[in-house]
Design an enzyme around this catalytic site. Structure first.
Site, PDB file in Angstrom:
ATOM      1  N   ARG A 236       0.875  -1.164   0.000  1.00 46.26           N
ATOM      2  CA  ARG A 236       0.000   0.000   0.000  1.00 46.26           C
ATOM      3  C   ARG A 236       0.916   1.219   0.000  1.00 46.26           C
ATOM      4  O   ARG A 236       1.654   1.438   0.970  1.00 46.26           O
ATOM      5  CB  ARG A 236      -0.899   0.029   1.243  1.00 46.26           C
ATOM      6  N   ARG A 287      -7.352   5.332  -3.634  1.00 46.93           N
ATOM      7  CA  ARG A 287      -8.252   5.863  -2.612  1.00 46.93           C
ATOM      8  C   ARG A 287      -7.692   7.204  -2.166  1.00 46.93           C
ATOM      9  O   ARG A 287      -6.668   7.279  -1.485  1.00 46.93           O
ATOM     10  CB  ARG A 287      -8.387   4.911  -1.422  1.00 46.93           C
ATOM     11  N   ARG A 316     -16.319   7.356   6.157  1.00 47.66           N
ATOM     12  CA  ARG A 316     -15.895   6.407   7.192  1.00 47.66           C
ATOM     13  C   ARG A 316     -15.593   7.160   8.476  1.00 47.66           C
ATOM     14  O   ARG A 316     -15.487   8.374   8.496  1.00 47.66           O
ATOM     15  CB  ARG A 316     -14.626   5.658   6.752  1.00 47.66           C
TER      16      ARG A 316
END
Length: 363
Positions: A236, A287, A316
């Site tokens: 990531r 993202r 979120r």
């Protein structure tokens, strides 16, 4: 790695899977897994296995079977699973990614025109921080459920070598979790730099095996470019900084991803783009998110949700998925990653955040 003989693996999991599947279909679960895993689809796939790693349907759906409150409920144990178990993956992907059907293919990588992106909050009134991340899988390796301890260590060593060669504003230090004091881990988690061991959804999907072996974090000197190794995906890569300068954050992420891609081959398919463990992250895997405080708008949750959905944004809690807002701060990001370019994903997020700030100002 040779898969177990088909009959052996299937026989071992068949009874448990049948019982778990029956509980799922009799439950009030709202997961996409329950919605699309009909009895006919289940029967057609229950004895299938991927050719290289021997992944079964159970490897794909075990998290959704154990967690009936899942939103999606399925993961890919290896890249071949998207093909072998396509009847269930395709249906869930089409639903989650808003109409990306089996007839669609993901467009080629396109970072786009960086000058199109701006500082979303130049007066620093709302946005606490901005980050853009993408996930990557290294070609030639399975995903978490099929990874051995050796796989985790090999990927970590590959990336340690890669990090040593980074230049420009990227040089930094790689820290393996196995050599990091617990207090330091907790401090980095608290400061939103480091991941923590997976939640119950990931644990049920066998994404946390051999923890913390092979896991770690690379941070450049300014802590504005990070790479998580062997968390949910093999990699990531994250660009982040305080404030709302989306353009600068995006530019730095591209710089880092491009530098790493020169030394590592990433798993990619013509249909789905970059391949990842979770089908919600396929395609661009981009993202782009902000930690943002919208005190007036957040008091009307339905309105905030409506605006977010209109712009394909996901809201979120402060610490990400399955968490609550802390001090009125939300993590808001683009939801769509598949079927559009990297540039389009970022533009969609930028437009949505600017709209939310405009509404906040009008209240």
């Amino acid at each position: 790695m040779a898969p177990q003989p088909k009959n052996c693996r299937i026989k071992c999991v068949s009874k448990i899977m049948d019982e778990s599947y029956n509980r799922l279909i009799q439950s009030d679960s709202k997961s996409l897994l329950k919605k699309y895993l009909s009895q006919d689809v289940y029967n057609a796939l229950k004895e299938e296995q991927t050719p290289t790693y021997g992944s079964t349907l159970m490897d794909c759906i075990q998290s959704g079977l154990m967690n009936l409150d899942s939103g999606v409920g399925i993961y890919a144990p290896d890249p071949e699973a998207y093909t072998v178990f396509s009847p269930i993956f395709d249906a869930i992907i089409e639903d989650y990614h808003l109409g990306f059907s089996p007839n669609h293919t993901h467009p080629p990588l396109d970072w786009g025109d960086l000058t199109a992106f701006q500082n979303l909050d130049p007066e620093n009134r709302y946005i606490i921080s901005t980050r853009v991340r993408c996930g990557r899988s290294i070609e030639g390796y399975p995903f978490n459920p099929c990874m051995t301890e050796v796989h985790y260590k090999e990927i970590e060593q590959k990336m340690t070598d890669v990090f040593r060669g980074l230049s420009s504003e990227l040089p930094g230090t790689y820290r393996p979790l196995t050599k990091m004091m617990r207090c330091e881990q907790e401090r980095l988690i608290e400061d939103h730099y480091l991941f923590k061991e997976g939640d119950r959804f990931l644990k049920a999907a066998k994404a946390c095996q051999f923890w913390p072996v092979g896991r770690g974090i690379f941070m450049n000197k300014d802590k504005t470019f990070l790479t998580w190794v062997n968390e949910e995906d093999h990699l990531r890569m994250i660009s982040m900084e305080p404030g709302g300068d989306l353009g600068n954050v995006y530019r730095r992420m591209i710089l880092g991803v491009t530098a790493i891609q020169e030394q590592v081959n990433f798993a990619r398919s013509d249909r789905f783009g970059f391949l990842t463990f979770c089908p919600t992250n396929l395609g661009t895997t981009i993202r782009a998110s902000v930690h943002i405080k919208l005190p007036k708008l957040s008091s009307d949750k339905d309105k905030m949700k409506s605006v977010a959905e209109e712009h394909h944004l996901q809201v979120r809690g402060t610490r990400g998925e399955h968490t609550e807002s802390e001090e009125g701060i939300y993590d808001i990001s683009n939801k769509r990653r598949l079927g559009l370019t990297e540039f389009e994903a970022l533009k969609e997020m930028q437009d949505g955040i600017l709209k939310l700030i405009t509404i906040e100002n009008s209240l």
